[in-house]
Enzyme design. Structure first.
Site, short mmCIF file in Angstrom:
data_model
loop_
_atom_site.label_atom_id
_atom_site.label_comp_id
_atom_site.label_asym_id
_atom_site.label_seq_id
_atom_site.Cartn_x
_atom_site.Cartn_y
_atom_site.Cartn_z
N LEU A 76 0.80 -1.22 0.00
CA LEU A 76 0.00 0.00 0.00
C LEU A 76 0.83 1.27 0.00
O LEU A 76 0.29 2.37 -0.12
CB LEU A 76 -0.96 0.00 1.19
N SER A 152 -10.04 4.38 14.34
CA SER A 152 -9.42 4.26 15.66
C SER A 152 -10.03 5.29 16.60
O SER A 152 -10.54 6.33 16.14
CB SER A 152 -7.91 4.50 15.54
N TYR A 171 5.83 18.07 11.41
CA TYR A 171 5.44 16.68 11.61
C TYR A 171 5.28 16.34 13.09
O TYR A 171 6.17 16.54 13.90
CB TYR A 171 6.47 15.74 10.98
#
Length: 310
Positions: A76, A152, A171
């Site tokens: 993926l 989640s 980030y």
């Protein structure tokens, strides 16, 4: 039937069903594969690590010698892998009854996919969006197709600044993980809205495992690992129990389309699978439309359900 009761042990026979599960070689994906194989479904284990997938398949076959299991390579993190994977599935199967977008990564170091997208958002969400769009004709051909997105409780950490976490200066691996799981949930909700408008019989759901002991914690630092092990001992549930929300989303015939299924215990950390609520932004149709449009632009593709139901 009680909306809060589900007994997967009594679910109808799945002998003519085909299920495709990403990341099926371990954790939640493996436990989901075991149950579906036990009930007679043909299970396509779509995995990046073929060695681990073979070991997982053998584990199932040991308990279920007649299980119908096929391993197919799928990475993926690679668009090329996804686009090469789909024709191989189409060549072997006419329909996909269950698509479980299960594979995921959690809090890795910064890495970019699709040129400039943080890897958690790319792998957990963007790649599954692309995979779903390419496989959708096969799911539409199934009598009762279902598509499950794994989200989640961490979706509440996320926000809708889809380009924000793509540089070293911005980030935040925890928030980026939450953002990816928020996107998965918004995708599930918006997909069901579009399925309903197009009068498709396909149903979209989301599920989350609560706090479950899986290999998602591979990127946790050595300093944090003792703490995680302590949490696992007292607050987490094992992968078998963690797979129950996914199985309910897949198999409960009474579950309303567009439902989000998770554990019913304290803070949804563990417990029996039930329909749960989600953050305000996750249910915002305007935000979901913007995400859908951003996704199509980022992938340079169109996922138009109307064309399959004209």
């Amino acid at each position: 039937m009680d909306d809060d009761y589900f007994d997967y042990e009594s679910t109808i026979d799945l002998n003519r069903k085909v299920a495709l599960i990403t990341g099926a070689n371990s954790g939640l994906g493996l436990e989901t594969s075991k149950v579906l194989a036990q009930k007679g479904a043909t299970v396509i284990m779509a995995c990046r690590n073929l060695k681990k997938a073979a070991k997982a398949k053998n584990e199932i076959i040991e308990d279920l010698p007649d299980a119908k299991i096929e391993i197919m390579p799928l990475d993926l993190s690679s668009r090329r892998s996804i686009e090469e994977f789909v024709p191989k599935v189409e060549k072997k199967y006419d329909t996909i009854d269950f698509l479980v977008n299960n594979a995921g990564i959690m809090m890795p170091p910064l890495d970019l996919q699709y040129e400039d997208v943080e890897s958690q958002l790319a792998v957990n969400y963007l790649s599954h969006f692309l995979l779903t769009s390419l496989l959708f004709p096969m799911i539409e051909n199934a009598p009762e197709g279902r598509i499950i997105q794994l989200s989640s409780i961490a979706h509440r950490w996320g926000d809708t600044r889809w380009n924000y976490y793509n540089s070293k200066s911005t980030y935040d691996k925890k928030k980026a993980y939450g953002q990816s799981k928020l996107a998965c949930l918004m995708f599930a909700y918006e997909l069901q809205r579009r399925l309903s408008r197009s009068r498709s019989h396909v149903k979209s759901y989301a599920a989350h495992p609560g706090a479950s002991s899986t290999n998602l914690f591979q990127y946790v630092s050595p300093i944090q690992r003792p703490f995680i092990r302590l949490l696992e001992r007292f607050l987490f549930q094992d992968a078998e129990d963690g797979s129950m929300p996914t199985l309910r989303a897949l198999l409960d015939p009474y579950l309303n389309p567009g439902s989000f299924v998770g554990p019913d215990g304290f803070k949804e950390l563990k417990g029996e699978p039930t329909v749960v609520d989600s953050s305000r932004i996750s249910k915002d149709p305007v935000a979901a439309l913007k995400l859908w449009e951003w996704t199509e632009k980022k992938l340079n593709t169109t996922f138009d359900l109307e064309e399959w139901n004209e």
